[in-house]
Design a protein around this motif. Structure first.
Motif, PDB file in Angstrom:
ATOM      1  N   LEU A  98     -12.430 -23.395   2.125  1.00 16.84           N
ATOM      2  CA  LEU A  98     -12.237 -22.066   1.153  1.00 16.84           C
ATOM      3  C   LEU A  98     -11.395 -20.928   1.865  1.00 16.84           C
ATOM      4  O   LEU A  98     -12.002 -20.474   2.523  1.00 16.84           O
ATOM      5  CB  LEU A  98     -13.688 -21.556   0.449  1.00 16.84           C
ATOM      6  N   ILE A  99     -10.358 -20.909   0.984  1.00 18.29           N
ATOM      7  CA  ILE A  99      -9.292 -19.786   1.629  1.00 18.29           C
ATOM      8  C   ILE A  99      -9.354 -18.796   0.608  1.00 18.29           C
ATOM      9  O   ILE A  99      -9.180 -18.973  -0.479  1.00 18.29           O
ATOM     10  CB  ILE A  99      -7.995 -20.459   1.500  1.00 18.29           C
ATOM     11  N   THR A 100      -9.887 -17.465   1.185  1.00 20.03           N
ATOM     12  CA  THR A 100      -9.977 -16.574   0.182  1.00 20.03           C
ATOM     13  C   THR A 100      -9.688 -15.204   1.080  1.00 20.03           C
ATOM     14  O   THR A 100      -9.871 -15.013   2.069  1.00 20.03           O
ATOM     15  CB  THR A 100     -11.353 -16.609  -0.556  1.00 20.03           C
ATOM     16  N   HIS A 101      -9.566 -14.015   0.219  1.00 19.51           N
ATOM     17  CA  HIS A 101      -9.589 -12.720   0.797  1.00 19.51           C
ATOM     18  C   HIS A 101     -10.710 -12.179   0.295  1.00 19.51           C
ATOM     19  O   HIS A 101     -11.021 -10.822   0.853  1.00 19.51           O
ATOM     20  CB  HIS A 101      -8.259 -12.047   0.178  1.00 19.51           C
ATOM     21  N   ASP A 102     -11.733 -12.607  -0.655  1.00 18.01           N
ATOM     22  CA  ASP A 102     -12.814 -11.962  -1.084  1.00 18.01           C
ATOM     23  C   ASP A 102     -14.214 -11.994  -0.331  1.00 18.01           C
ATOM     24  O   ASP A 102     -14.707 -13.358  -0.115  1.00 18.01           O
ATOM     25  CB  ASP A 102     -13.264 -12.590  -2.372  1.00 18.01           C
ATOM     26  N   LEU A 103     -14.576 -11.296   0.483  1.00 21.44           N
ATOM     27  CA  LEU A 103     -15.799 -11.419   1.393  1.00 21.44           C
ATOM     28  C   LEU A 103     -17.028 -11.945   0.663  1.00 21.44           C
ATOM     29  O   LEU A 103     -17.799 -12.597   1.089  1.00 21.44           O
ATOM     30  CB  LEU A 103     -15.894 -10.358   2.315  1.00 21.44           C
ATOM     31  N   GLY A 104     -17.066 -11.462  -0.668  1.00 25.01           N
ATOM     32  CA  GLY A 104     -18.289 -11.441  -1.316  1.00 25.01           C
ATOM     33  C   GLY A 104     -18.341 -13.156  -1.686  1.00 25.01           C
ATOM     34  O   GLY A 104     -19.378 -13.699  -1.871  1.00 25.01           O
ATOM     35  N   VAL A 105     -17.089 -13.687  -2.070  1.00 27.91           N
ATOM     36  CA  VAL A 105     -17.047 -14.919  -2.332  1.00 27.91           C
ATOM     37  C   VAL A 105     -17.504 -15.856  -1.158  1.00 27.91           C
ATOM     38  O   VAL A 105     -18.127 -16.932  -1.176  1.00 27.91           O
ATOM     39  CB  VAL A 105     -15.599 -15.381  -2.858  1.00 27.91           C
ATOM     40  N   GLY A 137       0.881  -1.256  -0.109  1.00 30.90           N
ATOM     41  CA  GLY A 137       0.014   0.017  -0.043  1.00 30.90           C
ATOM     42  C   GLY A 137       0.726   1.224  -0.063  1.00 30.90           C
ATOM     43  O   GLY A 137       0.543   2.172  -0.555  1.00 30.90           O
ATOM     44  N   GLN A 138       1.837   1.190   0.784  1.00 36.05           N
ATOM     45  CA  GLN A 138       2.730   2.453   0.921  1.00 36.05           C
ATOM     46  C   GLN A 138       3.318   2.643  -0.579  1.00 36.05           C
ATOM     47  O   GLN A 138       3.487   3.855  -0.751  1.00 36.05           O
ATOM     48  CB  GLN A 138       4.021   2.136   1.905  1.00 36.05           C
ATOM     49  N   ARG A 139       3.984   1.413  -1.045  1.00 41.57           N
ATOM     50  CA  ARG A 139       4.689   1.448  -2.337  1.00 41.57           C
ATOM     51  C   ARG A 139       3.453   2.193  -3.592  1.00 41.57           C
ATOM     52  O   ARG A 139       4.039   2.982  -4.108  1.00 41.57           O
ATOM     53  CB  ARG A 139       4.978   0.106  -3.002  1.00 41.57           C
ATOM     54  N   GLN A 140       2.298   1.823  -3.398  1.00 43.07           N
ATOM     55  CA  GLN A 140       1.515   2.274  -4.299  1.00 43.07           C
ATOM     56  C   GLN A 140       1.276   3.739  -4.215  1.00 43.07           C
ATOM     57  O   GLN A 140       0.932   4.388  -4.983  1.00 43.07           O
ATOM     58  CB  GLN A 140       0.048   1.419  -4.498  1.00 43.07           C
ATOM     59  N   ARG A 141       1.098   4.233  -2.893  1.00 40.18           N
ATOM     60  CA  ARG A 141       1.007   5.619  -2.544  1.00 40.18           C
ATOM     61  C   ARG A 141       2.556   6.445  -3.267  1.00 40.18           C
ATOM     62  O   ARG A 141       2.209   7.459  -3.766  1.00 40.18           O
ATOM     63  CB  ARG A 141       0.880   5.857  -1.265  1.00 40.18           C
ATOM     64  N   ILE A 142       3.321   5.612  -2.987  1.00 40.33           N
ATOM     65  CA  ILE A 142       4.756   6.261  -3.606  1.00 40.33           C
ATOM     66  C   ILE A 142       4.397   6.503  -5.260  1.00 40.33           C
ATOM     67  O   ILE A 142       4.904   7.423  -5.663  1.00 40.33           O
ATOM     68  CB  ILE A 142       6.025   5.533  -3.233  1.00 40.33           C
ATOM     69  N   SER A 143       3.903   5.469  -5.760  1.00 36.04           N
ATOM     70  CA  SER A 143       3.777   5.395  -7.155  1.00 36.04           C
ATOM     71  C   SER A 143       2.694   6.480  -7.739  1.00 36.04           C
ATOM     72  O   SER A 143       2.823   7.119  -8.880  1.00 36.04           O
ATOM     73  CB  SER A 143       3.833   4.116  -8.020  1.00 36.04           C
ATOM     74  N   ILE A 144       1.762   6.705  -6.841  1.00 37.68           N
ATOM     75  CA  ILE A 144       0.786   7.817  -6.995  1.00 37.68           C
ATOM     76  C   ILE A 144       1.484   8.976  -6.853  1.00 37.68           C
ATOM     77  O   ILE A 144       1.317  10.082  -7.608  1.00 37.68           O
ATOM     78  CB  ILE A 144      -0.469   7.870  -6.108  1.00 37.68           C
ATOM     79  N   ALA A 145       2.410   9.365  -5.943  1.00 43.54           N
ATOM     80  CA  ALA A 145       3.128  10.530  -5.593  1.00 43.54           C
ATOM     81  C   ALA A 145       3.827  10.866  -6.639  1.00 43.54           C
ATOM     82  O   ALA A 145       4.151  12.078  -7.210  1.00 43.54           O
ATOM     83  CB  ALA A 145       3.847  10.479  -4.173  1.00 43.54           C
ATOM     84  N   ARG A 146       4.526   9.883  -7.516  1.00 41.40           N
ATOM     85  CA  ARG A 146       5.490  10.107  -8.572  1.00 41.40           C
ATOM     86  C   ARG A 146       4.738  10.560  -9.620  1.00 41.40           C
ATOM     87  O   ARG A 146       5.064  11.507 -10.238  1.00 41.40           O
ATOM     88  CB  ARG A 146       6.150   8.735  -8.877  1.00 41.40           C
ATOM     89  N   ALA A 147       3.329  10.210  -9.960  1.00 40.45           N
ATOM     90  CA  ALA A 147       2.677  10.597 -10.780  1.00 40.45           C
ATOM     91  C   ALA A 147       2.183  12.121 -10.664  1.00 40.45           C
ATOM     92  O   ALA A 147       2.064  13.120 -11.551  1.00 40.45           O
ATOM     93  CB  ALA A 147       1.502   9.802 -11.122  1.00 40.45           C
ATOM     94  N   ASP A 191      -4.432  -5.683  -0.790  1.00 42.53           N
ATOM     95  CA  ASP A 191      -5.174  -6.407   0.214  1.00 42.53           C
ATOM     96  C   ASP A 191      -6.513  -5.349   0.234  1.00 42.53           C
ATOM     97  O   ASP A 191      -6.071  -4.150   0.294  1.00 42.53           O
ATOM     98  CB  ASP A 191      -4.964  -6.411   1.774  1.00 42.53           C
ATOM     99  N   VAL A 192      -7.671  -5.838   0.962  1.00 47.33           N
ATOM    100  CA  VAL A 192      -8.915  -5.124   1.024  1.00 47.33           C
ATOM    101  C   VAL A 192      -8.815  -3.939   1.690  1.00 47.33           C
ATOM    102  O   VAL A 192      -8.891  -2.826   1.338  1.00 47.33           O
ATOM    103  CB  VAL A 192      -9.877  -6.038   1.567  1.00 47.33           C
ATOM    104  N   GLY A 229      -8.800 -13.427   5.204  1.00 44.95           N
ATOM    105  CA  GLY A 229      -7.924 -12.739   5.929  1.00 44.95           C
ATOM    106  C   GLY A 229      -6.944 -12.045   4.798  1.00 44.95           C
ATOM    107  O   GLY A 229      -7.293 -12.370   3.689  1.00 44.95           O
ATOM    108  N   GLU A 230      -6.096 -11.219   5.226  1.00 47.17           N
ATOM    109  CA  GLU A 230      -5.358 -10.577   4.230  1.00 47.17           C
ATOM    110  C   GLU A 230      -4.127 -11.251   3.888  1.00 47.17           C
ATOM    111  O   GLU A 230      -3.781 -11.934   4.784  1.00 47.17           O
ATOM    112  CB  GLU A 230      -5.136  -9.087   4.449  1.00 47.17           C
TER     113      GLU A 230
END
Lengths: 329, 331
Positions: free
Chosen positions: B209-216, A163-173, A191-192, B40-41
């Motif tokens: 079922l292992i997943t990160h997707d709560l919808g699934v 997440g931090q990396r993606q924020r760095i690449s947004i910062a770069r843009a 991750d969610v 989980g993540e």
């Protein structure tokens, strides 16, 4: 969004083919028909989403728009000025105004550069006259605006989470104050709980800087949240174009309907969705007529023979479907 | 008695810089024909929790405590040969990427016959007959021809169906599926999930079922374990947990989904990110990110305890549960 705004990026009849596939020994010349005649207008200040499944040409179209690929045919304009045929030198000022955020923040940041160098490089290139102090102040300001600690400058990308990396690449843009940002699946690798953080950063940047986004994603729930208008792509063509709200309230094209029905939802159980016939054809052998006809439950003889044009509908959406035009669907 | 009973499972990875505790006191059960989700993540330990069951831990990882009882036998006490009669036979696996699972230089048929003959003494002709029947069951068109195809000749969705057919070959009582549709498109995902659901029901096969997707998870499973930093932090019926999460992490995760937020508004985000295994804070691992954190959370690891219909590992669960009661997941 307040009322209709002027077109920022115009995409007219863009076609992109890649040489490839086939058999090297037989010297067959087969082409990948990645984008087949797309016409779109991205308006100033909107968050335009392109959505579709893998291989539908959404990333190719985005890369063509920003000049990473030359289109095989068709034109791209920026504020009315044609940009697809410019020399690299003539393109440079447009490159500053158009920036890109890539999918994988593990691949898009140079592992040998510190964050400071990564962020300074674009600004030094586009604004060579800025003093050291000005550049440094700019880095600090942008790092803060994406929610990163400005003191991270001396660190390397591997020291950060996704997440931090993606924020760095947004910062770069954002370093060069762009007007138009193309984001190609910017949160798919995250991750969610981190997706929400990055989407928030992108929405904040839009509000603070009046950015226009071209947002490429396969995730419809993100489109529903983030997009002001949506183009649904299937095998290199846009099959439906609509305001986000209208598309989700009333999907019209048969493919859009199936796509929306396939989203796993929190309030549902059972996965009892419409099953599509067959598999996605490849972009090497496009079906005749409407590219969706082999899988479409409403296809008839005309669909097999004639390519449907994207036609404006009375409700402001645009749909490419013979069935809808004829009132069959 | 449950078909599978995992009790106080601990997995650790000894490293040069000390031992990393990847799983801590993980307990859950699976009944015959039941569908359990583990969400989980990345790095939460969800895949590890499932693969520790059949001892598919990569070295130097090892089970350092707890028991895994399957059909009355403790799998942790079994030798490799005995475990092999269960792994891939009574308990099958489906992995994320079908292209990595299937051997690219062997035909689908060869791989299927090989699997069957590894577990049963049957002729090639008999194995082929079973394999083709299973391919037909996973709705592969013209299975007799596909039997002789190589994996690269099939599309992604078709390949994952072949992987499912292989998992079903030995009529297992449990299938462990690790993110089986993450590499697939959403319409293909819907097809594959509908198929798996259907097959599990008709064969009375248990599914983890292992997943990160709560919808699934919501669409497929009956019960769910939510994991965070190597522990199960909430468990119960899928409906209860999605409708009224009692752990602040589960609640935050659900609230962060775009589906749960007003369009075009900022999303409810959880600040920070999950700690890595060598940086788990004292007390509750979630405490640095938790909006309900108290002094006790920084000191004392919360145990999983019953609260209403579900179990939750949080000192402030009552407070969080009260929030869930009024106004769903908006915070």
């Amino acid at each position: 969004m307040t009322g209709p705004r002027e077109t920022l990026v115009g995409i007219t009849d863009v076609v992109k083919h890649f040489a490839g596939g086939g058999n090297v020994l037989k010297r067959e010349k087969r082409k990948v028909h990645a984008v087949n005649g797309v016409t779109l207008a991205i308006r100033q200040g909107e968050s335009f989403c392109l959505v579709g499944e893998s291989g539908c040409g959404k990333s190719t179209l985005a890369r063509t728009v920003i000049g990473l690929n030359a289109p095989t045919a068709g034109t791209i304009t920026y504020r009315g000025q044609r940009i697809d045929d410019l020399t690299p030198k003539a393109m440079a000022p447009y490159r500053r105004r158009m920036q890109m955020v890539f999918q994988n923040p593990y691949a898009s940041l140079n592992p040998r550069m510190t964050v400071q160098t990564i962020l300074e490089e674009p600004i030094r290139f586009h604004f060579p006259r800025l003093s050291r102090a000005e550049v440094k102040a700019k880095v600090e300001e942008v790092m803060l605006s994406v929610g990163n600690d400005p003191h991270w400058g001396s660190r390397y990308p591997h020291e950060f989470s996704g997440g931090q990396r993606q924020r760095i690449s947004i910062a770069r843009a954002l370093m060069v104050d762009p007007e138009f940002v193309v984001a190609d699946e910017p949160i798919s690798a995250l991750d969610v709980s981190i997706q929400a953080q990055v989407l928030n950063v992108m929405m904040d940047a839009r509000d603070q800087r009046d950015l226009t986004y071209l947002f490429i994603t396969h995730d419809l729930s993100v489109v529903e949240h983030f997009g002001s208008r949506v183009g649904v792509m299937y095998l290199g063509t846009v099959c439906e174009l609509a305001e986000t709200k209208a598309l989700f309230a009333n999907p019209r094209h048969p493919y859009t309907q199936i796509l929306l029905a396939a989203i796993p939802r929190l309030d549902a159980s059972g996965f009892r969705h419409t099953r599509l016939a067959g598999e996605v054809p490849t972009a090497m052998d496009l079906p005749s007529g409407c590219v969706f006809h082999p899988r479409c439950p409403h296809a008839n003889a005309r669909c097999k023979a004639e390519i449907p044009a994207l036609k404006d509908q009375p409700d402001g959406t645009a749909i490419a479907c013979h069935g809808i035009e004829e009132g069959r669907i | 008695m449950a078909l599978l009973d995992v009790s106080n499972l601990n997995v650790e990875f000894p490293t040069r810089h000390g031992t990393l505790h990847a799983l801590r006191d993980v307990s859950f059960t699976l009944d015959k024909g039941e569908r359990l989700g583990i969400v989980g993540e990345s790095g939460a330990g969800k895949s590890l929790a499932a693969f520790a069951i059949i001892n598919l831990l990569s070295k130097p990882g090892r089970i350092s405590g707890g028991t895994i009882t399957f059909e009355g036998q403790d799998l942790t006490a079994m030798d490799t040969d005995a475990l092999r009669s269960i792994r891939g036979n009574r308990i099958s696996m489906i992995f994320q990427d079908p292209m990595m699972t299937l051997n690219p230089v062997l035909t689908i048929g060869t791989q299927m016959v090989e699997t069957l003959q590894a577990h049963r003494r049957i002729s090639h002709a008999e194995a082929k007959r079973i394999a083709i029947a299973k391919l037909r069951e996973v709705t592969i068109p013209s299975p007799e021809e596909r039997f002789d195809s190589y994996p690269h000749e099939l599309s992604g969705g078709m390949r994952q169906r072949v992987v499912i057919a292989i998992a079903l070959l030995t009529d297992p009582s449990i299938i462990i599926a690790d993110e089986p549709t993450t590499a697939l498109d959403v319409t293909i995902q819907a097809e594959i999930m509908a198929l798996m659901l259907d097959l599990c029901e008709t064969h009375d096969v248990g599914l983890i079922l292992i997943t990160h997707d709560l919808g699934v998870v919501s669409e497929v499973t009956q019960r769910v374990n939510v994991m965070y930093a190597g522990r199960v932090i909430e468990t119960g019926s899928t409906r209860d947990i999605i409708d009224a999460p009692k752990h602040p992490y589960t609640r935050g995760l659900i609230a962060a989904l775009p589906q749960q937020n007003e369009a075009a508004q900022r999303l409810n985000q959880i600040p920070g990110s999950m700690p890595s295994l060598d940086g788990i804070p004292p007390g509750c691992a979630f405490n640095p990110r938790c909006p309900h954190v108290g002094e006790r959370c920084r000191r004392e690891i919360p145990a999983l305890r019953a609260l209403g219909e579900q179990q939750v590992a949080c000192h402030s669960a009552e407070e969080v549960a009260a929030l869930a009661g009024n106004g769903g997941s908006a915070s």
